[in-house]
Design a protein around this motif. Structure first.
Motif, PDB file in Angstrom:
ATOM      1  N   ALA A   1       0.828  -1.205   0.000  1.00 34.17           N
ATOM      2  CA  ALA A   1       0.000   0.000   0.000  1.00 34.17           C
ATOM      3  C   ALA A   1       0.863   1.256   0.000  1.00 34.17           C
ATOM      4  O   ALA A   1       0.556   2.247  -0.679  1.00 34.17           O
ATOM      5  CB  ALA A   1      -0.922  -0.008   1.216  1.00 34.17           C
ATOM      6  N   PHE A   2       1.961   1.215   0.747  1.00 37.28           N
ATOM      7  CA  PHE A   2       2.889   2.350   0.810  1.00 37.28           C
ATOM      8  C   PHE A   2       3.501   2.635  -0.556  1.00 37.28           C
ATOM      9  O   PHE A   2       3.550   3.789  -1.003  1.00 37.28           O
ATOM     10  CB  PHE A   2       3.987   2.036   1.832  1.00 37.28           C
ATOM     11  N   ILE A   3       3.938   1.597  -1.256  1.00 34.47           N
ATOM     12  CA  ILE A   3       4.553   1.774  -2.573  1.00 34.47           C
ATOM     13  C   ILE A   3       3.543   2.363  -3.557  1.00 34.47           C
ATOM     14  O   ILE A   3       3.852   3.294  -4.315  1.00 34.47           O
ATOM     15  CB  ILE A   3       5.109   0.435  -3.090  1.00 34.47           C
ATOM     16  N   VAL A   4       2.326   1.834  -3.548  1.00 35.34           N
ATOM     17  CA  VAL A   4       1.285   2.349  -4.445  1.00 35.34           C
ATOM     18  C   VAL A   4       0.994   3.818  -4.145  1.00 35.34           C
ATOM     19  O   VAL A   4       0.879   4.649  -5.059  1.00 35.34           O
ATOM     20  CB  VAL A   4      -0.007   1.508  -4.311  1.00 35.34           C
ATOM     21  N   ALA A   5       0.880   4.155  -2.864  1.00 30.76           N
ATOM     22  CA  ALA A   5       0.576   5.531  -2.473  1.00 30.76           C
ATOM     23  C   ALA A   5       1.703   6.480  -2.865  1.00 30.76           C
ATOM     24  O   ALA A   5       1.452   7.588  -3.360  1.00 30.76           O
ATOM     25  CB  ALA A   5       0.319   5.602  -0.974  1.00 30.76           C
ATOM     26  N   VAL A   6       2.952   6.070  -2.652  1.00 32.89           N
ATOM     27  CA  VAL A   6       4.086   6.928  -2.996  1.00 32.89           C
ATOM     28  C   VAL A   6       4.167   7.137  -4.506  1.00 32.89           C
ATOM     29  O   VAL A   6       4.417   8.261  -4.974  1.00 32.89           O
ATOM     30  CB  VAL A   6       5.405   6.336  -2.462  1.00 32.89           C
ATOM     31  N   VAL A   7       3.962   6.085  -5.283  1.00 28.94           N
ATOM     32  CA  VAL A   7       3.974   6.221  -6.742  1.00 28.94           C
ATOM     33  C   VAL A   7       2.896   7.197  -7.190  1.00 28.94           C
ATOM     34  O   VAL A   7       3.136   8.063  -8.052  1.00 28.94           O
ATOM     35  CB  VAL A   7       3.787   4.844  -7.416  1.00 28.94           C
ATOM     36  N   ALA A   8       1.704   7.089  -6.604  1.00 24.19           N
ATOM     37  CA  ALA A   8       0.622   8.006  -6.959  1.00 24.19           C
ATOM     38  C   ALA A   8       0.961   9.437  -6.554  1.00 24.19           C
ATOM     39  O   ALA A   8       0.715  10.386  -7.308  1.00 24.19           O
ATOM     40  CB  ALA A   8      -0.675   7.565  -6.284  1.00 24.19           C
ATOM     41  N   GLN A   9       1.549   9.595  -5.367  1.00 26.83           N
ATOM     42  CA  GLN A   9       1.916  10.923  -4.880  1.00 26.83           C
ATOM     43  C   GLN A   9       2.995  11.554  -5.765  1.00 26.83           C
ATOM     44  O   GLN A   9       2.912  12.728  -6.132  1.00 26.83           O
ATOM     45  CB  GLN A   9       2.419  10.810  -3.440  1.00 26.83           C
ATOM     46  N   VAL A  10       4.013  10.795  -6.105  1.00 23.66           N
ATOM     47  CA  VAL A  10       5.103  11.326  -6.933  1.00 23.66           C
ATOM     48  C   VAL A  10       4.614  11.613  -8.350  1.00 23.66           C
ATOM     49  O   VAL A  10       5.053  12.575  -8.993  1.00 23.66           O
ATOM     50  CB  VAL A  10       6.289  10.339  -6.954  1.00 23.66           C
ATOM     51  N   SER A  11       3.691  10.796  -8.855  1.00 28.04           N
ATOM     52  CA  SER A  11       3.190  10.971 -10.218  1.00 28.04           C
ATOM     53  C   SER A  11       2.217  12.136 -10.346  1.00 28.04           C
ATOM     54  O   SER A  11       2.017  12.661 -11.454  1.00 28.04           O
ATOM     55  CB  SER A  11       2.495   9.681 -10.687  1.00 28.04           C
ATOM     56  N   ALA A  12       1.603  12.532  -9.244  1.00 30.24           N
ATOM     57  CA  ALA A  12       0.623  13.626  -9.284  1.00 30.24           C
ATOM     58  C   ALA A  12       1.293  14.924  -9.728  1.00 30.24           C
ATOM     59  O   ALA A  12       2.445  15.201  -9.378  1.00 30.24           O
ATOM     60  CB  ALA A  12      -0.023  13.801  -7.916  1.00 30.24           C
ATOM     61  N   ARG A  13       0.576  15.723 -10.495  1.00 32.63           N
ATOM     62  CA  ARG A  13       1.138  16.963 -11.021  1.00 32.63           C
ATOM     63  C   ARG A  13       1.116  18.098 -10.006  1.00 32.63           C
ATOM     64  O   ARG A  13       1.846  19.079 -10.144  1.00 32.63           O
ATOM     65  CB  ARG A  13       0.377  17.382 -12.281  1.00 32.63           C
ATOM     66  N   ARG A  14       0.236  17.977  -9.004  1.00 32.69           N
ATOM     67  CA  ARG A  14       0.135  19.045  -8.007  1.00 32.69           C
ATOM     68  C   ARG A  14      -0.206  18.438  -6.653  1.00 32.69           C
ATOM     69  O   ARG A  14      -0.405  17.228  -6.530  1.00 32.69           O
ATOM     70  CB  ARG A  14      -0.939  20.063  -8.417  1.00 32.69           C
ATOM     71  N   PHE A  15      -0.270  19.293  -5.651  1.00 30.42           N
ATOM     72  CA  PHE A  15      -0.554  18.854  -4.290  1.00 30.42           C
ATOM     73  C   PHE A  15      -2.022  18.477  -4.133  1.00 30.42           C
ATOM     74  O   PHE A  15      -2.917  19.267  -4.454  1.00 30.42           O
ATOM     75  CB  PHE A  15      -0.196  19.978  -3.313  1.00 30.42           C
ATOM     76  N   HIS A  16      -2.274  17.268  -3.639  1.00 27.79           N
ATOM     77  CA  HIS A  16      -3.620  16.796  -3.338  1.00 27.79           C
ATOM     78  C   HIS A  16      -3.663  16.418  -1.855  1.00 27.79           C
ATOM     79  O   HIS A  16      -3.040  15.416  -1.460  1.00 27.79           O
ATOM     80  CB  HIS A  16      -3.982  15.573  -4.181  1.00 27.79           C
ATOM     81  N   PRO A  17      -4.358  17.178  -1.013  1.00 28.65           N
ATOM     82  CA  PRO A  17      -4.368  16.892   0.429  1.00 28.65           C
ATOM     83  C   PRO A  17      -4.753  15.458   0.769  1.00 28.65           C
ATOM     84  O   PRO A  17      -4.101  14.811   1.595  1.00 28.65           O
ATOM     85  CB  PRO A  17      -5.388  17.901   0.978  1.00 28.65           C
TER      86      PRO A  17
END
Length: 252
Positions: free
Chosen positions: A55-71
């Protein structure tokens, strides 16, 4: 670079009071949620660690791939780091027999190494400079180590040091108040104070989580881990939705 550009690029939230409130509740959720999977569900520390690591790896990949800050995405990733930190620390200190003191020492060394490599590579470990994929990877690896360290430190304080869960909560709460005083009344490095506070909120959450769900005979309140986790999730969601969070402004 002007403030508007810095904010557009920043991928982490501005550090405010509500940031710290959510952080404490997220780390508490990490303890109750981690224990719910490894203990209440009976999956054990190793399987729990594998599940939360995925779950951590999936979340980090999504966070790094995001173009902007999503709370919401940011705090989901924080919760992922604190749950995997809980089960990983428990696996290392209990299943592998390293012990709380040994686990704390090893994890503290890994945390310092992560911060040092980050600084040597990019020139700053200030959170308002977390705007590139490389800095984000360093940021999340460092946070994962800090969350795991906090679990071992909280357990060591409550059990080995004999302070109990309530005593541990008072100790770490007092240390955080000292850091707040240093922030307001001194000119000490804001970056150093941030990381010190970030690290200390994890053992605070660990001992509070244990206080909520451990048996009465062990000094806890014996609340259901599932119920406690659900209440914490609702509280965090309300905080995110009610109190808008802005991305941190670049000052470096």
């Amino acid at each position: 670079m002007n403030d508007s550009t810095g904010k557009a690029l920043s991928k982490v939230p501005e550090v405010t009071l509500i940031f710290w409130i959510i952080k404490v509740f997220a780390t508490t959720l990490g303890e109750t949620g981690g224990d719910a999977v490894s203990m209440s569900m009976g999956l054990g520390y190793l399987v729990g660690t594998e599940l939360f690591a995925a779950a951590f790896i999936v979340a980090v990949v999504a966070q790094v791939s995001a173009r902007r800050f999503h709370p919401m995405l940011y705090w989901v990733t924080i919760i992922a780091t604190t749950t995997v930190g809980t089960t990983l620390a428990d696996y290392a200190t209990r299943s592998l027999g390293i012990g709380y003191a040994g686990g704390t020492a090893i994890l503290f060394g890994l945390l310092l190494a992560s911060l040092w490599i980050w600084y040597r590579t990019l020139g700053s470990i200030a959170v308002d400079t977390v705007s590139s994929p490389r800095s984000e990877v360093y940021y999340w690896v460092t946070i994962m180590f800090s969350q795991t360290l906090g679990t071992a430190l909280g357990d060591w304080t409550a059990d080995t040091a004999g302070l109990g869960f309530d005593g541990g909560a008072l100790l770490f709460g007092a240390l955080l108040m000292v850091l707040a005083g240093l922030y307001w009344w001194t000119r000490l490095s804001r970056t150093a104070l941030f990381w010190a506070a970030f690290i200390l909120t994890r053992p605070l959450g660990a001992v509070v989580g244990d206080l909520l769900d451990k048996p009465v005979a062990e000094g806890g309140l014996a609340l259901s881990r599932y119920s406690a986790s659900a209440v914490l999730v609702v509280f965090i969601l309300v905080c995110i939705l009610v109190f808008p969070q802005r991305p941190a402004a670049r000052t470096h």
